[in-house]
Design a protein around this motif. Structure first.
Motif, PDB file in Angstrom:
ATOM      1  N   LYS A 168     -41.495  28.170 -10.269  1.00  0.00           N
ATOM      2  CA  LYS A 168     -40.371  27.463 -10.894  1.00  0.00           C
ATOM      3  C   LYS A 168     -39.409  27.011  -9.811  1.00  0.00           C
ATOM      4  O   LYS A 168     -39.092  27.802  -8.923  1.00  0.00           O
ATOM      5  CB  LYS A 168     -39.551  28.412 -11.772  1.00  0.00           C
ATOM      6  N   PRO A 169     -38.886  25.793  -9.898  1.00  0.00           N
ATOM      7  CA  PRO A 169     -37.810  25.446  -8.966  1.00  0.00           C
ATOM      8  C   PRO A 169     -36.568  26.261  -9.290  1.00  0.00           C
ATOM      9  O   PRO A 169     -36.350  26.649 -10.438  1.00  0.00           O
ATOM     10  CB  PRO A 169     -37.564  23.955  -9.225  1.00  0.00           C
ATOM     11  N   LYS A 230     -23.257  27.390  -0.019  1.00  0.00           N
ATOM     12  CA  LYS A 230     -23.784  28.666  -0.500  1.00  0.00           C
ATOM     13  C   LYS A 230     -24.971  28.408  -1.441  1.00  0.00           C
ATOM     14  O   LYS A 230     -26.020  29.053  -1.328  1.00  0.00           O
ATOM     15  CB  LYS A 230     -22.673  29.419  -1.239  1.00  0.00           C
ATOM     16  N   ALA A 231     -24.801  27.434  -2.331  1.00  0.00           N
ATOM     17  CA  ALA A 231     -25.872  27.123  -3.293  1.00  0.00           C
ATOM     18  C   ALA A 231     -27.110  26.591  -2.576  1.00  0.00           C
ATOM     19  O   ALA A 231     -28.245  26.867  -2.967  1.00  0.00           O
ATOM     20  CB  ALA A 231     -25.377  26.104  -4.307  1.00  0.00           C
ATOM     21  N   ASP A 236     -33.432  25.189  -4.795  1.00  0.00           N
ATOM     22  CA  ASP A 236     -34.172  23.947  -4.536  1.00  0.00           C
ATOM     23  C   ASP A 236     -33.401  22.722  -5.005  1.00  0.00           C
ATOM     24  O   ASP A 236     -33.543  21.641  -4.443  1.00  0.00           O
ATOM     25  CB  ASP A 236     -35.522  23.982  -5.266  1.00  0.00           C
ATOM     26  N   VAL A 237     -32.636  22.899  -6.082  1.00  0.00           N
ATOM     27  CA  VAL A 237     -31.908  21.768  -6.668  1.00  0.00           C
ATOM     28  C   VAL A 237     -30.496  22.230  -7.017  1.00  0.00           C
ATOM     29  O   VAL A 237     -30.326  23.311  -7.586  1.00  0.00           O
ATOM     30  CB  VAL A 237     -32.603  21.263  -7.961  1.00  0.00           C
ATOM     31  N   ILE A 238     -29.514  21.419  -6.673  1.00  0.00           N
ATOM     32  CA  ILE A 238     -28.134  21.700  -7.107  1.00  0.00           C
ATOM     33  C   ILE A 238     -27.742  20.642  -8.130  1.00  0.00           C
ATOM     34  O   ILE A 238     -27.976  19.445  -7.913  1.00  0.00           O
ATOM     35  CB  ILE A 238     -27.147  21.656  -5.916  1.00  0.00           C
ATOM     36  N   LEU A 239     -27.196  21.087  -9.243  1.00  0.00           N
ATOM     37  CA  LEU A 239     -26.618  20.170 -10.230  1.00  0.00           C
ATOM     38  C   LEU A 239     -25.118  20.396 -10.209  1.00  0.00           C
ATOM     39  O   LEU A 239     -24.656  21.502 -10.519  1.00  0.00           O
ATOM     40  CB  LEU A 239     -27.166  20.442 -11.637  1.00  0.00           C
ATOM     41  N   PRO A 275     -21.508   7.397 -13.532  1.00  0.00           N
ATOM     42  CA  PRO A 275     -21.303   8.120 -12.277  1.00  0.00           C
ATOM     43  C   PRO A 275     -22.337   9.226 -12.087  1.00  0.00           C
ATOM     44  O   PRO A 275     -22.078  10.400 -12.361  1.00  0.00           O
ATOM     45  CB  PRO A 275     -19.886   8.691 -12.407  1.00  0.00           C
ATOM     46  N   THR A 276     -23.529   8.841 -11.674  1.00  0.00           N
ATOM     47  CA  THR A 276     -24.610   9.800 -11.449  1.00  0.00           C
ATOM     48  C   THR A 276     -25.162   9.548 -10.060  1.00  0.00           C
ATOM     49  O   THR A 276     -25.486   8.415  -9.720  1.00  0.00           O
ATOM     50  CB  THR A 276     -25.729   9.609 -12.488  1.00  0.00           C
ATOM     51  N   LEU A 277     -25.263  10.625  -9.313  1.00  0.00           N
ATOM     52  CA  LEU A 277     -25.621  10.501  -7.903  1.00  0.00           C
ATOM     53  C   LEU A 277     -26.869  11.338  -7.636  1.00  0.00           C
ATOM     54  O   LEU A 277     -27.027  12.410  -8.214  1.00  0.00           O
ATOM     55  CB  LEU A 277     -24.406  10.982  -7.161  1.00  0.00           C
ATOM     56  N   PHE A 278     -27.733  10.803  -6.798  1.00  0.00           N
ATOM     57  CA  PHE A 278     -28.925  11.575  -6.421  1.00  0.00           C
ATOM     58  C   PHE A 278     -29.035  11.582  -4.908  1.00  0.00           C
ATOM     59  O   PHE A 278     -28.911  10.543  -4.264  1.00  0.00           O
ATOM     60  CB  PHE A 278     -30.176  10.958  -7.055  1.00  0.00           C
ATOM     61  N   SER A 279     -29.260  12.773  -4.369  1.00  0.00           N
ATOM     62  CA  SER A 279     -29.277  12.908  -2.912  1.00  0.00           C
ATOM     63  C   SER A 279     -30.258  13.994  -2.505  1.00  0.00           C
ATOM     64  O   SER A 279     -30.637  14.835  -3.318  1.00  0.00           O
ATOM     65  CB  SER A 279     -27.873  13.275  -2.432  1.00  0.00           C
ATOM     66  N   SER A 280     -30.660  13.932  -1.231  1.00  0.00           N
ATOM     67  CA  SER A 280     -31.504  15.027  -0.733  1.00  0.00           C
ATOM     68  C   SER A 280     -30.971  15.509   0.602  1.00  0.00           C
ATOM     69  O   SER A 280     -30.243  14.794   1.299  1.00  0.00           O
ATOM     70  CB  SER A 280     -32.956  14.581  -0.602  1.00  0.00           C
ATOM     71  N   HIS A 281     -31.335  16.721   0.919  1.00  0.00           N
ATOM     72  CA  HIS A 281     -30.874  17.381   2.145  1.00  0.00           C
ATOM     73  C   HIS A 281     -32.057  17.435   3.106  1.00  0.00           C
ATOM     74  O   HIS A 281     -33.204  17.447   2.664  1.00  0.00           O
ATOM     75  CB  HIS A 281     -30.403  18.796   1.787  1.00  0.00           C
ATOM     76  N   LYS A 282     -31.791  17.509   4.378  1.00  0.00           N
ATOM     77  CA  LYS A 282     -32.908  17.535   5.336  1.00  0.00           C
ATOM     78  C   LYS A 282     -33.794  18.758   5.145  1.00  0.00           C
ATOM     79  O   LYS A 282     -34.961  18.761   5.506  1.00  0.00           O
ATOM     80  CB  LYS A 282     -32.411  17.416   6.785  1.00  0.00           C
ATOM     81  N   SER A 283     -33.254  19.785   4.513  1.00  0.00           N
ATOM     82  CA  SER A 283     -34.054  20.979   4.210  1.00  0.00           C
ATOM     83  C   SER A 283     -35.062  20.716   3.085  1.00  0.00           C
ATOM     84  O   SER A 283     -35.844  21.593   2.744  1.00  0.00           O
ATOM     85  CB  SER A 283     -33.113  22.098   3.767  1.00  0.00           C
ATOM     86  N   GLY A 284     -35.024  19.515   2.498  1.00  0.00           N
ATOM     87  CA  GLY A 284     -35.961  19.196   1.422  1.00  0.00           C
ATOM     88  C   GLY A 284     -35.384  19.480   0.039  1.00  0.00           C
ATOM     89  O   GLY A 284     -36.068  19.297  -0.970  1.00  0.00           O
ATOM     90  N   LYS A 285     -34.132  19.935  -0.002  1.00  0.00           N
ATOM     91  CA  LYS A 285     -33.529  20.245  -1.309  1.00  0.00           C
ATOM     92  C   LYS A 285     -32.830  19.020  -1.886  1.00  0.00           C
ATOM     93  O   LYS A 285     -32.511  18.093  -1.155  1.00  0.00           O
ATOM     94  CB  LYS A 285     -32.558  21.397  -1.118  1.00  0.00           C
ATOM     95  N   PHE A 286     -32.622  19.072  -3.185  1.00  0.00           N
ATOM     96  CA  PHE A 286     -32.045  17.914  -3.868  1.00  0.00           C
ATOM     97  C   PHE A 286     -30.717  18.277  -4.507  1.00  0.00           C
ATOM     98  O   PHE A 286     -30.496  19.433  -4.880  1.00  0.00           O
ATOM     99  CB  PHE A 286     -32.985  17.420  -4.972  1.00  0.00           C
ATOM    100  N   CYS A 287     -29.883  17.261  -4.655  1.00  0.00           N
ATOM    101  CA  CYS A 287     -28.641  17.461  -5.410  1.00  0.00           C
ATOM    102  C   CYS A 287     -28.386  16.261  -6.310  1.00  0.00           C
ATOM    103  O   CYS A 287     -28.452  15.110  -5.856  1.00  0.00           O
ATOM    104  CB  CYS A 287     -27.461  17.655  -4.469  1.00  0.00           C
ATOM    105  N   PHE A 288     -28.160  16.554  -7.582  1.00  0.00           N
ATOM    106  CA  PHE A 288     -27.673  15.539  -8.513  1.00  0.00           C
ATOM    107  C   PHE A 288     -26.178  15.757  -8.705  1.00  0.00           C
ATOM    108  O   PHE A 288     -25.752  16.881  -8.977  1.00  0.00           O
ATOM    109  CB  PHE A 288     -28.317  15.687  -9.892  1.00  0.00           C
ATOM    110  N   GLY A 289     -25.400  14.685  -8.583  1.00  0.00           N
ATOM    111  CA  GLY A 289     -24.021  14.722  -9.038  1.00  0.00           C
ATOM    112  C   GLY A 289     -24.020  14.112 -10.426  1.00  0.00           C
ATOM    113  O   GLY A 289     -24.382  12.951 -10.604  1.00  0.00           O
TER     114      GLY A 289
END
Ligand code: AMP
Ligand code: MG
Length: 392
Positions: A168-169, A230-231, A236-239, A275-289
């Protein structure tokens, strides 16, 4: 601002590397199979009686039959059926050799303790034949399948007591806003309760995704950054909800940049949900705003976050879209964005828009069966015209 389809394409073009693990069958609901499930036996494994009745030969149906034995489910028959003979069988029991049909108890007159007579005009075979459902070596469920309760029955039948599923992510949820208090608190003047976090946690849990909650970040860059860092360490994913738009205190995009995220898009031509944002981190993790308003956040989870989470779980998500007649005329003034309107299903099976005051109208979803999409450029839809509805 990009369109919804483009946003979804960008999200789904991210490379992910789902890993597999074994879990107890009882924990596999809503997980995704990481292996083809192959049957280790025929189903049924023997010719099986489909009814409670008497196993006999079709050619003897006109005659009195002698009852040789009673065969319960799970027992091996002792006798072969020959001319004018039968054995009483229970549903699920093995059909004795020589019999080619089972006559139902309801169609039988009992003449004595070991004599019966068939009284109906005709009978079906009432036999489930060896391997008619599943053959030894059949692939019964395919890798990538999202496991539902009915699949668990199949896995159980063919011996997968610990199926291999994708990991599971891990999702972490952060809400932002100085105006927020948690549900157990009574909001002071100017404050409201945080509903998004709890809604998102439930949306994740309904998918059987691992979810953790970081809490409410105040509208401060420093404190938001600490929470995001911290998150990031353990998920794997931050919302993150709220603070994504154009307001003076909407710090989320700046903070994500500082935390090392790269943006794919920052707003989507959707209403609600711009206002919805999608991004990724160099560590391979994702974040949705995600938008602060609860209806927007709910929709964007369903429409954009869910497909990524499923992809990370090794599943290609194909949401159901129903084509339903609209229950009453629909009109909107602006048509620059793809509009999602909550609808219920009326008794005629038509899509009826519910009372909806906009993206903060949290209880508009209470009775909603689904979300009706109104394409960009469309301002008018007539009663009876077919609309697309996505059940939620
Ligand atoms: P924002 O995008 O931060 O400007 O928030 C947009 C609207 O959503 C504002 O009215 C906020 O008060 C509201 N909002 C933001 N976060 C939440 C939340 N977690 N629960 C309920 N409403 C929220
Ligand atoms: Mg805010």
């Amino acid at each position: 601002m990009i369109e919804f389809e483009e946003a979804l394409k960008i999200i789904l073009s991210r490379e992910v590397f789902p890993e597999a693990e074994e879990v107890e069958l009882s924990c596999s609901i809503n997980r995704v199979l990481a292996q083809d499930a192959v049957s280790d036996m025929d189903m049924p494994p023997f010719n099986k009686s489909a009814v409670d009745g008497y196993a006999c030969r079709r050619s003897d149906l006109a005659d009195e039959l002698k009852v040789l034995e009673i065969i319960p489910a799970g027992q091996i028959p002792q006798f072969r059926i020959k001319e004018n003979e039968c054995s009483k069988v229970m549903t699920g029991a093995m059909v004795p050799e020589g019999a080619d049909c089972i006559i139902m108890i309801e169609d039988v007159e009992v003449l004595s303790s070991d004599k019966i007579k068939f009284t109906a005009e005709k009978t079906s075979d009432n036999i489930c034949y060896t391997g008619e459902d599943i053959r030894l070596g059949d692939v019964v469920l395919k890798k990538g399948l999202l496991i539902k309760p009915q699949h668990i029955a199949v896995l159980a039948s063919v011996g997968y007591s610990r199926p291999k599923v994708y990991r599971k992510p891990k999702v972490n949820i952060i809400t932002t806003g100085d105006e927020l208090v948690e549900p157990h608190q009574k909001p002071d003047v100017g404050k409201i309760r945080n509903s998004n976090a709890w809604q998102l946690i439930a949306q994740c849990e309904a998918m059987n995704v691992s979810v953790d909650y970081s809490g409410i970040a105040p509208d401060s860059k420093e404190e938001t950054l600490v929470m995001i860092r911290k998150a990031l360490a353990d998920n794997d994913v931050i919302l993150i909800t709220g603070g994504v738009s154009m307001g003076d205190y909407d710090y989320v995009p700046d903070v994500l940049l500082e935390a090392g995220f790269t943006f794919y898009f920052k707003s989507v031509a959707m209403q609600p949900g711009r206002p919805t944002l999608f991004s990724s981190h160099k560590s391979g993790k994702f974040c949705f705003g995600l938008p602060g308003n609860p209806v927007s956040s709910f929709n964007q989870f369903e429409l954009l976050v869910k497909p990524l989470l499923y992809k990370m779980m090794g599943h290609v998500y194909k949401p159901v879209v129903l084509h339903l007649p609209l229950a009453k005329d629909f009109h909107r003034k602006k048509s620059k964005r793809l509009n999602f309107i909550p609808v219920l299903l009326n008794p005629e099976g038509e899509a009826l828009p519910v009372e909806y005051h906009g993206s903060a109208h949290i209880n508009s979803l209470n009775d909603a069966y689904g979300l009706m999409s109104i394409p960009i450029g469309t301002t008018e839809i007539k009663k009876g015209d077919i609309v697309n509805v996505r059940p939620v």
